[in-house]
Scaffold this motif. Structure first.
Motif, PDB file in Angstrom:
ATOM      1  N   SER A   1       0.844  -1.208   0.000  1.00  0.00           N
ATOM      2  CA  SER A   1       0.000   0.000   0.000  1.00  0.00           C
ATOM      3  C   SER A   1       0.875   1.252   0.000  1.00  0.00           C
ATOM      4  CB  SER A   1      -0.893   0.034   1.244  1.00  0.00           C
ATOM      5  OG  SER A   1      -1.704  -1.086   1.283  1.00  0.00           O
TER       6      SER A   1
ATOM      7  N   LEU B   1      -5.503   3.177  -5.234  1.00  0.00           N
ATOM      8  CA  LEU B   1      -6.352   2.235  -5.963  1.00  0.00           C
ATOM      9  C   LEU B   1      -5.978   2.101  -7.442  1.00  0.00           C
ATOM     10  CD1 LEU B   1      -9.794   3.355  -4.472  1.00  0.00           C
ATOM     11  CD2 LEU B   1      -8.222   1.647  -3.599  1.00  0.00           C
TER      12      LEU B   1
ATOM     13  N   THR C   1     -13.993  -1.781  -4.023  1.00  0.00           N
ATOM     14  CA  THR C   1     -12.930  -1.673  -3.015  1.00  0.00           C
ATOM     15  C   THR C   1     -13.525  -1.408  -1.637  1.00  0.00           C
ATOM     16  OG1 THR C   1     -12.648   0.593  -3.735  1.00  0.00           O
ATOM     17  CG2 THR C   1     -10.966  -0.971  -4.434  1.00  0.00           C
TER      18      THR C   1
ATOM     19  N   TRP D   1     -12.024  -3.392   1.582  1.00  0.00           N
ATOM     20  CA  TRP D   1     -11.342  -2.722   2.697  1.00  0.00           C
ATOM     21  C   TRP D   1     -12.150  -2.835   3.999  1.00  0.00           C
ATOM     22  CZ3 TRP D   1      -8.567  -1.869  -1.623  1.00  0.00           C
ATOM     23  CH2 TRP D   1      -7.219  -1.580  -1.494  1.00  0.00           C
TER      24      TRP D   1
END
Lengths: 503, 505
Positions: free
Chosen positions: A55, A193, A211, A215
């Protein structure tokens, strides 16, 4: 819910697994499967660490590339492959091949395969080598919980295409601009993203839609992991699992759209979970959270409290102190869960579901970049990069009914297929779902710009839609190339076929 | 006990040079080299040891007729140069067809999307078959020099089949990827696949014919294929794409038939006793050449790919055929053909010079030998320089004189391309030397860095400024190729006698 939506979710999940799990594990020289046999805590920690590092890398890389307008799918996929392959090469010591040390490299199995060699007695892998990969019941529980929570979280995203927050529309457009190399205002909650768009091959609207559940599931799993790390007891794990499932069941069919604050909370929780064992990854998670939502201080405070409690429970010698620390940590984590659910604003309506679905249908049925949608701003995320979009307010201000009623008149658009979205029942922008009455959000006198008045105020919106309908009505009376594409109680979509368009 | 004589006692079936053994020690050495150890002599042939066996078979071996080595006549400079540029004959054929009939074996007037898809298919064919062409060239040339036509034929057909399989695998992968990403409409993808397989098979069989010195045959087959396209499209009014596919497969069929005929003629009278090396050994020996083929073609077409995929926001496909960019590179291709023809003749001269100098210098004059080789290398670079000036001036003059031509292309790309072409030609010359000295890993390093520089520079410039600046990536990649391969060459030349000996071993 239909098969297409399920496939899209599967593609986003696959992209997520590749970018945030497989690639960092390979890049760090670890096998993807290797390590499953180790303790659940270690396995989960490896996965969380890989997720956090990927990330952070994605965040920094995409912010820099986005600023340079180079954040293109091909480049991101190539960089990701290079990153993973370089780590893999290092791990499997392929360099030994170029140095002629064939026995240690891949040559040995390759040549054995090609030469049909039988392994000698000492080299034959024992059947037990595979049997050792044994997933513990805690891992199975976590996997089951994860899947169940994902299914529950995704029910809403699978059944509807449009969004509930105006911010999500803006972020979807921002993600489209980023991944198509356009001018882009840096937004860390979007940059993260971009690799998912590249690997899934889907448009930004679909990626943003799915997403949220992913998440949210990560948040739930991190919550369970944190509680287990604090107590290190099966009872606590089961309790956390049950709480997590109960929340997911209660929240099923509710909105799971991600706001930057929610996204940051996932990383704050990851930072807290990793603090005791891996401070570097924990700091990276914290940095990612700060970049995504710099003002999310409550989550930071909870993270510090959880990390402190975890540290204290590890250092503390008396069981009482450990219990108190674990309890404090659990309360803090529970506080974060409450914050996750309460901080989100209530869902609003910014677009008819049928409008978003019509855009999806057009994108699937017509050739890319050869159609134009003329509609309010909210359809832009669903058309960006796949076709063209023109604002309805611009359309009505360009033509007059007299002008389009002329039989010789032709719309000056180059696309073979043009679609007009006209609302039969003008949408009250930002109203609560199910309400038919308009919510007055703009006083005409307060509107500084014309589109805001046209879209934001009920009167403006009604006049906009009326004017569009009048224009098309005038055009249809004298032209034969305007057809009905879709209609329901709320919306009508007209299809204008120009020369070379679909019959 | 085996009745058959060991192979080393009789002249080779391939009719390569052979002399009867001088004495029993000579025969023992040959037998040992052939794998006949004392144990083998005992267990298979019933002798006590290898010496006894050699003494027994020496009279038989000495009765055999010697086969004199074939004297290879080195071609003259002009003939050698023409052979070096002969690969461009099919291209010349296609250019003439375009000039007079406006159609060719592939390409021509078609929609932008079709042109883009077929251009991609062509590039993909080159990239996929590149590795196979290299290993065909390497291994088939080896058997050709040994006059082992049986093995030469076997290896050529084996790699041809493997290449076709790779083309089909690439098509399958392309369809799967397209299903996932949805890049192309199905119809266009199907045409793309047909052209990819057709052109790929044509390239593979042409590679085999070049090994058999069949440059004229390839040109003839191309001409016939093009003629078929002209007849089908212009006379019978068939659509262009099916006509071209028919033409390509016809040309490929002609090449396959003539290759089979030629191999049959060459193999006539010589029994094929030996076998191909095992697959593992083939892979181990040939992998650097295969990778080189892939990297080289990837490098050659990388700038095109980058330019075609830049600024495609308005295109319905993720790439767009840039006619002006392609035409500019085609003009540069003429300069490239003129310059690269010298690589072949330079290599022939290199072997000639090395043989001469070996005989000329004594063992103590090692330094002088190194200086002589370096001097020869510098002379060749000077020749490339002269060819660069002549060809570049010719191209620029032509473009400037024919205004219609100038309007079709980007003059900036022509100039920048002309800068990169001599660097590429010298790079190829260095690569030929590195291969001659059996240093394929040095070649791989050079080409990999060239490709990487090309992609990085071309990508950034084409995305930030203008798509045609992808050509700068090609220039930078070519410069990297020259510098790295040149550095390796110089390093080898400093210890030339050792490396030459090691390569021959």
């Amino acid at each position: 819910m239909n098969l297409d939506s399920l496939l899209e979710l599967a593609r986003v999940l696959l992209a997520f697994a590749l970018v945030f799990v497989a690639a960092p594990l390979l890049a760090e020289g670890q096998g993807i499967v290797a390590g499953w046999g180790s303790s659940t805590s270690e396995t989960v920690q490896r996965l969380v660490r890989a997720f956090v590092r990927a990330s952070f890398a994605a965040e920094i890389l995409c912010l820099v590339l986005g600023k340079l307008r180079l954040c293109r799918p091909g480049l991101l996929v190539s960089l990701c492959i290079v990153w993973a392959v370089a780590g893999g090469l290092n791990a499997y010591r392929l360099r030994s091949i170029s140095r002629g040390d064939a026995a240690r490299g891949l040559w040995r199995p390759l040549v054995a395969l090609l030469e049909d060699e039988r392994p000698t007695q000492g080299e034959a892998p024992s059947p037990g080598a595979f049997a050792r990969i044994n997933i513990s019941w805690r891992s199975k529980l976590l996997l089951t919980a994860g899947l169940a929570v994902l299914v529950l979280n995704a029910t809403n995203a699978l059944s509807q295409v449009h969004y509930h927050y105006s911010d999500t529309y803006t972020r979807a457009v921002s993600l489209s601009a980023l991944t198509s190399g356009q001018r882009w205002t840096p937004d860390a909650s979007v940059a993260l993203l971009a690799p998912l768009v590249s690997f899934s091959g889907l448009n930004s609207a679909a990626v943003i839609r799915f997403t949220g559940p992913i998440w949210a599931t990560l948040f739930a799993l991190l919550f369970v992991f944190c509680v287990w790390r604090l107590w290190r007891s099966r009872v606590a794990l089961l309790a956390a699992f049950i709480v997590c499932m109960a929340i997911a069941v209660a929240a099923a069919y509710r909105n799971t759209e991600l706001l930057p604050q929610s996204l940051a909370m996932v990383y704050w929780l990851a930072a807290a979970a990793l603090w005791v064992e891996d401070r570097k990854s924990s700091l990276l998670a914290g940095l990612t959270a700060v970049m995504i939502a710099p003002g999310e201080w409550p989550a930071l405070a909870v993270c510090v409290a959880v990390a402190g409690a975890a540290q204290l429970s590890q250092w503390g010698r008396s069981r009482v102190l450990q219990g108190v620390a674990a309890l404090a940590g659990t309360v803090s984590v529970a506080g974060l869960v409450v914050l996750w659910h309460t901080e989100k604003p209530a869902s609003r309506v910014f677009e008819y579901e049928s409008a978003a679905r019509s855009c999806e249908r057009i994108a699937h049925e017509f050739r890319p970049k050869e159609w134009l949608v003329i509609s309010p701003f909210q359809e832009l995320p669903f058309t960006y990069g796949r076709g063209w979009h023109l604002d309805l307010s611009e359309f009505i201000s360009t033509f007059t009914p007299d002008q389009v009623a002329n039989p010789a008149f032709k719309f000056p658009y180059e696309c073979p297929d043009v679609f007009f979205f006209v609302e039969r029942r003008p949408l009250a922008l930002g109203s609560l779902p199910g309400l038919r009455t308009a919510v007055w959000r703009y006083a005409p006198a307060d509107s500084v710009d014309w589109p805001a008045y046209l879209y934001g105020s009920p009167i403006g919106r009604a006049s906009l839609e009326y004017r569009a309908a009048a224009l098309l009505d005038a055009y249809a009376k004298t032209h034969q190339n305007l057809f009905l594409f879709y209609q329901d109680d709320n919306l009508v979509v007209y299809h204008l076929i120009r020369a070379g368009g679909a019959s | 006990m085996e009745d058959a004589l060991p192979k080393c006692i009789l002249p080779p079936s391939s009719e390569s040079s052979w002399a009867p053994p001088l004495d029993v020690r000579d025969l023992v050495v040959r037998m040992e080299a052939d794998g006949l150890t004392g144990n083998v002599c005992r267990s298979r042939y019933g002798f006590r040891n290898i010496w006894e066996m050699a003494e027994e078979y020496l009279p038989v071996a000495q009765e055999q007729k010697a086969i004199a080595p074939t004297t290879v006549t080195q071609p003259g400079t002009v003939r050698g140069y023409l052979k070096g540029v002969a690969f461009a004959l099919p291209l010349l054929c296609c250019c003439l067809a375009v000039l007079f009939f406006k159609v060719s074996l592939w390409g021509g007037s078609m929609s932008a999307n079709q042109a883009a898809a077929i251009a991609m298919a062509t590039v993909a064919s080159f990239a996929v078959t590149g590795g196979f062409l290299q290993i065909i060239g390497r291994q088939a040339h080896f058997y050709k020099e040994n006059r082992d036509w049986g093995l030469c034929s076997s290896v050529c057909w084996l790699f041809m089949k493997a290449g076709c399989f790779a083309l089909l695998a690439c098509v399958a992968a392309g369809f799967a990827a397209n299903l996932y990403f949805g890049w192309l409409p199905f119809t266009i993808l199907s045409w793309c696949a047909a052209f990819h397989v057709g052109i790929g098979a044509y390239l593979l069989i042409s590679g085999i014919l070049y090994v058999l010195d069949g440059e004229l045959l390839v040109a003839l087959a191309t001409a016939l294929g093009t003629a078929l396209v002209i007849v089908l499209h212009l006379v019978l009014r068939a659509p262009l794409l099916p006509s071209q596919i028919t033409g390509i497969f016809a040309a490929t069929g002609i090449c396959i038939a003539s290759t089979a005929f030629r191999f049959r003629k060459l193999r006539r009278g010589s029994a094929c006793l030996s076998q191909l090396p095992s697959p593992g050994r083939l892979v181990y020996m040939l992998w650097p050449y295969f990778i080189y083929g892939l990297l080289y073609y990837a490098y050659l077409f990388a700038d095109r790919m980058i330019a075609w995929s830049a600024a495609t926001e308005t295109s319905s496909l993720p790439f767009q055929f840039r006619g002006d960019y392609e035409t500019s590179l085609d003009m540069c291709l003429f300069a490239f053909i003129v310059q690269v023809g010298w690589v072949h003749i330079g290599l022939v001269r290199f072997y000639r010079i090395v043989t001469q100098k070996e005989m000329h210098f004594q063992i103590t004059a090692r330094r002088k030998m190194v200086d002589a080789i370096k001097s020869f290398y510098n002379q060749q670079i000077a020749v490339f320089g002269i060819l660069f000036v002549i060809s570049s001036v010719g191209v620029v003059f032509t473009v400037k004189q024919i205004h219609a031509l100038e309007a079709m292309m980007l003059f900036r790309v022509v100039l920048l391309g002309l800068i990169g072409i001599p660097l590429l030609a010298v790079g190829l010359w260095n690569i030929a030397l590195l291969f001659a000295l059996s240093r394929p890993t040095y070649v791989l390093t050079s080409v990999a860095w060239a490709l990487l520089s090309d992609i990085c520079a071309g990508y950034v410039l084409s995305r930030l400024f203008s798509y045609d600046l992808a050509i700068v990536g090609f220039d930078i990649g070519s410069a990297a190729l020259v510098c790295i391969s040149g550095w390796f060459c110089r390093r080898l030349f400093n210890n030339f006698d050792y490396h030459y000996f090691a390569a021959s071993v």
